[in-house]
Design a protein around this motif. Structure first.
Motif, PDB file in Angstrom:
ATOM      1  N   MET A 126       0.821  -1.211   0.000  1.00 23.99           N
ATOM      2  CA  MET A 126       0.000   0.000   0.000  1.00 23.99           C
ATOM      3  C   MET A 126       0.856   1.263   0.000  1.00 23.99           C
ATOM      4  O   MET A 126       0.519   2.257  -0.640  1.00 23.99           O
ATOM      5  N   LEU A 127       1.987   1.240   0.718  1.00 20.41           N
ATOM      6  CA  LEU A 127       2.839   2.421   0.801  1.00 20.41           C
ATOM      7  C   LEU A 127       3.715   2.606  -0.431  1.00 20.41           C
ATOM      8  O   LEU A 127       3.892   3.728  -0.933  1.00 20.41           O
ATOM      9  N   LEU A 128       4.288   1.503  -0.926  1.00 20.85           N
ATOM     10  CA  LEU A 128       5.313   1.585  -1.956  1.00 20.85           C
ATOM     11  C   LEU A 128       4.891   1.016  -3.299  1.00 20.85           C
ATOM     12  O   LEU A 128       5.604   1.166  -4.290  1.00 20.85           O
ATOM     13  N   HIS A 209      17.716  -0.373  -8.591  1.00 18.89           N
ATOM     14  CA  HIS A 209      17.281  -0.654  -7.233  1.00 18.89           C
ATOM     15  C   HIS A 209      15.791  -0.352  -7.176  1.00 18.89           C
ATOM     16  O   HIS A 209      15.213   0.187  -8.134  1.00 18.89           O
ATOM     17  N   PHE A 210      15.163  -0.682  -6.055  1.00 16.17           N
ATOM     18  CA  PHE A 210      13.739  -0.377  -5.968  1.00 16.17           C
ATOM     19  C   PHE A 210      13.532   1.136  -5.913  1.00 16.17           C
ATOM     20  O   PHE A 210      14.285   1.863  -5.262  1.00 16.17           O
ATOM     21  N   SER A 211      12.504   1.605  -6.600  1.00 11.68           N
ATOM     22  CA  SER A 211      12.158   3.020  -6.572  1.00 11.68           C
ATOM     23  C   SER A 211      10.655   3.173  -6.742  1.00 11.68           C
ATOM     24  O   SER A 211       9.988   2.299  -7.304  1.00 11.68           O
ATOM     25  N   CYS A 212      10.152   4.270  -6.211  1.00  9.66           N
ATOM     26  CA  CYS A 212       8.732   4.605  -6.334  1.00  9.66           C
ATOM     27  C   CYS A 212       8.611   6.100  -6.035  1.00  9.66           C
ATOM     28  O   CYS A 212       9.584   6.730  -5.598  1.00  9.66           O
ATOM     29  N   PRO A 213       7.457   6.714  -6.261  1.00 10.06           N
ATOM     30  CA  PRO A 213       7.330   8.155  -6.011  1.00 10.06           C
ATOM     31  C   PRO A 213       7.738   8.572  -4.594  1.00 10.06           C
ATOM     32  O   PRO A 213       8.366   9.626  -4.415  1.00 10.06           O
ATOM     33  N   LEU A 214       7.399   7.763  -3.582  1.00 14.18           N
ATOM     34  CA  LEU A 214       7.747   8.125  -2.211  1.00 14.18           C
ATOM     35  C   LEU A 214       9.260   8.128  -2.018  1.00 14.18           C
ATOM     36  O   LEU A 214       9.821   9.066  -1.431  1.00 14.18           O
ATOM     37  N   TYR A 215       9.942   7.123  -2.517  1.00 16.43           N
ATOM     38  CA  TYR A 215      11.402   7.084  -2.394  1.00 16.43           C
ATOM     39  C   TYR A 215      12.049   8.222  -3.185  1.00 16.43           C
ATOM     40  O   TYR A 215      13.055   8.804  -2.753  1.00 16.43           O
ATOM     41  N   GLN A 216      11.507   8.545  -4.343  1.00 18.50           N
ATOM     42  CA  GLN A 216      12.059   9.644  -5.135  1.00 18.50           C
ATOM     43  C   GLN A 216      11.926  10.967  -4.390  1.00 18.50           C
ATOM     44  O   GLN A 216      12.854  11.793  -4.398  1.00 18.50           O
ATOM     45  N   GLU A 217      10.795  11.165  -3.737  1.00 18.41           N
ATOM     46  CA  GLU A 217      10.583  12.394  -2.966  1.00 18.41           C
ATOM     47  C   GLU A 217      11.568  12.477  -1.802  1.00 18.41           C
ATOM     48  O   GLU A 217      12.180  13.534  -1.555  1.00 18.41           O
ATOM     49  N   VAL A 218      11.733  11.371  -1.089  1.00 17.67           N
ATOM     50  CA  VAL A 218      12.642  11.356   0.066  1.00 17.67           C
ATOM     51  C   VAL A 218      14.079  11.569  -0.379  1.00 17.67           C
ATOM     52  O   VAL A 218      14.845  12.310   0.258  1.00 17.67           O
ATOM     53  N   SER A 219      14.468  10.925  -1.472  1.00 13.69           N
ATOM     54  CA  SER A 219      15.833  11.074  -1.975  1.00 13.69           C
ATOM     55  C   SER A 219      16.142  12.530  -2.320  1.00 13.69           C
ATOM     56  O   SER A 219      17.235  13.039  -2.032  1.00 13.69           O
ATOM     57  N   GLU A 220      15.194  13.220  -2.917  1.00 11.46           N
ATOM     58  CA  GLU A 220      15.380  14.630  -3.250  1.00 11.46           C
ATOM     59  C   GLU A 220      15.484  15.485  -1.993  1.00 11.46           C
ATOM     60  O   GLU A 220      16.305  16.414  -1.922  1.00 11.46           O
ATOM     61  N   ARG A 221      14.684  15.182  -1.001  1.00 12.42           N
ATOM     62  CA  ARG A 221      14.754  15.923   0.265  1.00 12.42           C
ATOM     63  C   ARG A 221      16.097  15.723   0.949  1.00 12.42           C
ATOM     64  O   ARG A 221      16.679  16.667   1.501  1.00 12.42           O
ATOM     65  N   VAL A 222      16.609  14.488   0.930  1.00 16.31           N
ATOM     66  CA  VAL A 222      17.915  14.211   1.529  1.00 16.31           C
ATOM     67  C   VAL A 222      19.008  14.962   0.786  1.00 16.31           C
ATOM     68  O   VAL A 222      19.904  15.553   1.401  1.00 16.31           O
ATOM     69  N   ARG A 223      18.948  14.959  -0.553  1.00 16.20           N
ATOM     70  CA  ARG A 223      19.965  15.650  -1.347  1.00 16.20           C
ATOM     71  C   ARG A 223      19.978  17.145  -1.040  1.00 16.20           C
ATOM     72  O   ARG A 223      21.047  17.745  -0.848  1.00 16.20           O
ATOM     73  N   LYS A 224      18.798  17.764  -0.981  1.00 18.48           N
ATOM     74  CA  LYS A 224      18.720  19.197  -0.676  1.00 18.48           C
ATOM     75  C   LYS A 224      19.224  19.494   0.728  1.00 18.48           C
ATOM     76  O   LYS A 224      19.907  20.503   0.954  1.00 18.48           O
ATOM     77  N   ARG A 225      18.913  18.625   1.664  1.00 16.44           N
ATOM     78  CA  ARG A 225      19.371  18.830   3.040  1.00 16.44           C
ATOM     79  C   ARG A 225      20.886  18.695   3.128  1.00 16.44           C
ATOM     80  O   ARG A 225      21.535  19.443   3.859  1.00 16.44           O
ATOM     81  N   GLN A 226      21.469  17.764   2.386  1.00 17.34           N
ATOM     82  CA  GLN A 226      22.922  17.640   2.344  1.00 17.34           C
ATOM     83  C   GLN A 226      23.557  18.933   1.840  1.00 17.34           C
ATOM     84  O   GLN A 226      24.555  19.412   2.407  1.00 17.34           O
ATOM     85  N   ASP A 227      22.999  19.485   0.797  1.00 23.47           N
ATOM     86  CA  ASP A 227      23.533  20.712   0.221  1.00 23.47           C
ATOM     87  C   ASP A 227      23.490  21.847   1.244  1.00 23.47           C
ATOM     88  O   ASP A 227      24.441  22.620   1.389  1.00 23.47           O
ATOM     89  N   GLU A 228      22.392  21.956   1.979  1.00 19.47           N
ATOM     90  CA  GLU A 228      22.264  22.989   3.014  1.00 19.47           C
ATOM     91  C   GLU A 228      23.308  22.811   4.110  1.00 19.47           C
ATOM     92  O   GLU A 228      23.914  23.792   4.576  1.00 19.47           O
TER      93      GLU A 228
END
Length: 350
Positions: A126-128, A209-228
């Motif tokens: 249901m989540l992924l 690797h496994f991917s889905c919209p939720l993982y893509q969203e989280v990955s982008e958030r992590v990348r932006k946070r790393q940059d900050e």
């Protein structure tokens, strides 16, 4: 791309070279610490606490010539797991395995009913999305010492535990038996077999690797946070007039940045009310009536002679599911008859 971006891109490239595994399972299954052990990864928790950890754990190491990252999640269905705690567990599991795991390892004890594991697969789907189950999940059977010495797992699933067989079928037939290994050569072989099954699942999924919209969203958030975090650390250390990145920034520094980013992402905005409707949230199997009866039954069977073990289990299960005085009498009768038949067959073969 500026120097900061290049550093983050290199960090992402290293992460993609790792084999990422998300380990799930009920509390007390022995799965998380056993997987870490079989992969040769250090477990920072004391042995008596490793299966009762109340937070997700991320472990890195090398196994069979591969870089491996293992994230272990606490039981999502524990009796003391409220909605906020459950959201934290699931959010952390997803964040720590971004941009996506290569496999979900669902640890299943062979001597327990499969109700919790069935619900876990339902939640993942249901989540992924259903492909998380059909393409990237591997059932890892634990407590294998509960089987008879000469009993094959395949026969056990087909004859006695069709509920466990149904889990394997949902996961595309993928499973691994987690047995205790003695000796470096046997352990190396077990590691190789486990990782080969993971890599085979990835190959068959036709995705890195496994991917889905939720993982893509989280990955982008992590990348932006790393940059900050990188820009903040540069500013704190040298001020705005300094070069973009210190020349002595190391891989370890970037790993620390990643870990800080993951810690500070916070809980994800997950609609768990739909995924975990109150009417279907099971209590931990250790506290459920069926789980208690099953545990007592398995404990009693340990004292029963090997020859009558299956027959006793058969009779006890009949009594358990029929219930009441009639069920008790019927179960005892079935068990006795089955035992006697087995004894006679054994005598004829002597």
């Amino acid at each position: 791309m500026d120097a900061d971006g290049q550093r983050l891109a290199m960090s992402t490239s290293r992460a993609q070279a790792e084999l990422r595994l998300l380990v799930l399972g009920r509390a007390g299954a022995g799965g998380r610490s056993a997987v870490c052990s079989i992969l040769g990864l250090p477990d920072s928790l004391p042995a008596q606490e490793s299966d009762e950890s109340r937070e997700c754990r991320k472990l890195r190491g090398e196994a069979a010539g591969r870089r491996v990252l293992v994230v272990s999640s606490p039981d999502w269905f524990g009796s003391d797991c409220d909605a906020d705690t459950r959201r934290r567990y699931i959010s952390s599991s997803i964040t720590l395995t971004s941009p996506g795991p290569h496999a979900f390892l669902l640890c299943v004890p062979v001597n327990q009913p499969a109700d919790v594991e069935t619900k876990t697969l339902d939640v993942l789907a249901m989540l992924l999305g259903p492909s998380a189950i059909t393409k990237n999940t591997i059932i890892v059977f634990t407590n294998m010492d509960e089987l008879e010495e000469d009993e094959r797992l395949e026969d056990y699933l087909a004859t006695w535990r069709k509920d466990l067989g149904a889990l394997v079928k949902r996961c595309g037939g993928r499973y691994h038996a987690l047995t205790t290994c003695s000796g470096e050569q046997e352990e190396s072989k077990a590691v190789e077999e486990m990782l080969e099954k993971v890599e085979q699942a990835v190959e068959e999924s036709e995705a890195p690797h496994f991917s889905c919209p939720l993982y893509q969203e989280v990955s982008e958030r992590v990348r932006k946070r790393q940059d900050e975090i990188v820009r903040r650390r540069r500013h704190e250390a040298h001020g705005e007039a300094s070069s973009l990145v210190d020349p002595d920034v190391t891989d370890q520094d970037m790993e620390e940045v990643l870990e800080e980013a993951e810690r500070t992402i916070g809980d994800l905005d997950l609609d768990l009310d739909e995924v975990f409707p109150s009417s279907v949230i099971p209590v931990s199997s250790a506290a459920s009536p069926l789980g208690v009866l099953w545990a007592k039954l398995v404990g009693w069977l340990k004292w029963v002679p090997t020859m009558v073990r299956r027959e006793a289990l058969f009779g006890a299960l009949v009594g358990l599911f029929v219930g009441g005085p009639v069920g008790g009498v019927l179960g005892a009768t079935v068990g006795s008859v089955a035992t006697e038949v087995t004894r006679r067959k054994a005598q004829k073969t002597k």
